[in-house]
Design a protein around this motif. Structure first.
Motif, PDB file in Angstrom:
ATOM      1  N   ASP A 254       0.868  -1.179   0.000  1.00 18.24           N
ATOM      2  CA  ASP A 254       0.000   0.000   0.000  1.00 18.24           C
ATOM      3  C   ASP A 254       0.905   1.230   0.000  1.00 18.24           C
ATOM      4  O   ASP A 254       1.934   1.249   0.695  1.00 18.24           O
ATOM      5  CB  ASP A 254      -0.871   0.045   1.265  1.00 18.24           C
ATOM      6  N   TYR A 262      -4.820   8.627  -4.845  1.00 16.30           N
ATOM      7  CA  TYR A 262      -5.774   7.497  -4.882  1.00 16.30           C
ATOM      8  C   TYR A 262      -6.756   7.641  -6.047  1.00 16.30           C
ATOM      9  O   TYR A 262      -7.043   6.674  -6.773  1.00 16.30           O
ATOM     10  CB  TYR A 262      -6.486   7.441  -3.531  1.00 16.30           C
ATOM     11  N   ASP A 339      -3.190  10.599   0.951  1.00 19.34           N
ATOM     12  CA  ASP A 339      -4.142   9.487   0.954  1.00 19.34           C
ATOM     13  C   ASP A 339      -3.399   8.200   0.631  1.00 19.34           C
ATOM     14  O   ASP A 339      -2.224   8.224   0.246  1.00 19.34           O
ATOM     15  CB  ASP A 339      -5.341   9.737   0.017  1.00 19.34           C
ATOM     16  N   THR A 341      -3.194   4.656  -1.458  1.00 19.98           N
ATOM     17  CA  THR A 341      -3.603   3.862  -2.617  1.00 19.98           C
ATOM     18  C   THR A 341      -3.336   2.395  -2.284  1.00 19.98           C
ATOM     19  O   THR A 341      -2.183   2.018  -2.045  1.00 19.98           O
ATOM     20  CB  THR A 341      -2.806   4.285  -3.866  1.00 19.98           C
TER      21      THR A 341
END
Ligand code: MRU
Length: 370
Positions: A254, A262, A339, A341
């Protein structure tokens, strides 16, 4: 990389050995100004206010910050306080903690009188290794780009290879070369006909101000787009690959990167566009698995959303930098800086050791540890 024909790194030890030079990234692209950091407080402030930013560069600045603290006071208490002060500046990029731990673990066993010099050597080694890792990422990414460009259908062969990137993961985010931009620089120098779509990257506009600046100085063809344009371009076959950096990568692959990454990964997935993430070993957090649940996301000032900085175009203040308000008085802003992904949306990780699937087995195959 080059600014007006002169090769620069983003951070350097000044000749007198008691301060550290950096490029003030808050003033780019309009003013190229350097600053001298002469204390741990100055190093911490430079990271917090984003005079320096980008995961690898934050780490190197932290390492030199410990050196500055130990030059002033080499005691255990000073080392511990400086570690905490620097580590608290920005929470998401793991490179900061990684570099601070590396310097602390190197100097702590030494007598206090030897610590500052040892910290200096370790910080310089981290900086040099970062350059070498980023250049190696560039070579591995170049091979990926060449393969993708050659695999395009015959009618696309004469056209530029189209790359989209988000935020700034170029040489300004590292010591030199960059992570996501290193393959772009290598490809450009190798003669690959390529063009880069540069996401502006609201709210701080690292794409519009920093990535565009870097690419322009290196002569790489590029176009700045609003963050919302990427999906449209992908739907119309105008993006051959997406490549971004990462501030923290979990052991299962991740990746946490600048807010908006994202959404680009989702659009790429929906349109069959390969989505690559470029990173050095210093960005892997082997202690974490699930990035969405476990990576701390920096909450930044709402004012970065409700206002914007730029150069005044006309009138008496023409040419000066200014902030302008975008929103009605009283409308609150919310500003998560990053963020995550999920690995399932990442085509592959491009590291200094080679290209790997975004999986724990892939990363362990490259690094062999945890
Ligand atoms: O908030 P910033 O400007 O420090 O964020 C930078 C990024 O998100 C980069 O993409 C990331 O640090 C990878 S840099 C090689």
């Amino acid at each position: 990389m080059n600014i007006d024909g002169k090769a620069w790194r983003t951070i350097w030890l000044e000749p007198e050995g008691r301060s550290v030079g950096v490029i003030d990234q808050t003033l780019l692209p309009h003013h190229f100004t350097t600053r001298s950091l002469a204390s741990v407080e100055a190093a911490a402030a430079a990271i917090r206010t984003m005079v320096v930013r980008g995961a690898p560069l934050i780490g190197v600045t932290g390492a030199y910050g410990l050196m500055l603290a130990l030059q002033a006071d080499p005691s255990d208490a000073s080392l511990a306080a400086a570690f905490e002060q620097l580590n608290a500046t920005r929470p998401t990029a793991v490179n900061l903690r990684w570099a601070l731990e590396r310097v602390r673990d190197r100097v702590q066993p030494l007598p206090p009188a030897q610590r500052a010099e040892a910290a200096q050597r370790e910080a310089a080694a981290i900086a040099d290794e970062d350059v070498a890792m980023c250049e190696a990422i560039g070579e591995h990414g170049l091979a990926v780009f060449q393969r993708l460009a050659a695999a395009r259908p015959p009618e696309r062969q004469g056209q530029p290879f189209q790359v989209l990137t988000h935020c700034n993961a170029g040489w300004l985010a590292t010591v030199d070369w960059g992570t996501a931009l290193a393959p772009i620089y290598k490809a450009h120098r190798a003669g690959l006909n390529l063009h880069v779509w540069v996401d502006e990257t609201r709210p701080r506009n690292q794409g519009a101000s920093l990535t565009a600046y870097e690419l322009g100085r290196e002569g790489v063809p590029h176009t700045v787009i609003v963050d919302n344009a990427g999906g449209h371009l992908m739907q119309h076959g105008q993006v051959d690959a997406v490549i971004v950096g990462t501030d923290r990568t979990t052991r299962r692959g991740d990746v946490c990167n600048k807010i908006g990454t994202y959404l680009k990964a989702l659009a790429a997935h929906d349109n069959g566009v390969p989505f690559y993430v470029a990173l050095p070993a210093s960005t892997i957090d082997w202690s974490l698995d699930d990035g969405v649940a476990e990576i701390p996301i920096e909450a930044r000032s709402p004012e970065e959303v409700t206002a914007i900085q730029g150069r005044v175009l006309a009138g008496p203040a023409a040419g000066e930098l200014a902030s302008v308000q975008l929103t009605p008085d009283g409308s609150p802003g919310f500003n998560p800086g990053f963020d995550v992904t999920p690995a399932r949306l990442v085509t592959a990780l491009i590291t200094e050791r080679g290209v790997s699937p975004a999986t724990e087995a892939g990363l362990r195959g490259l690094y062999g540890h945890g």
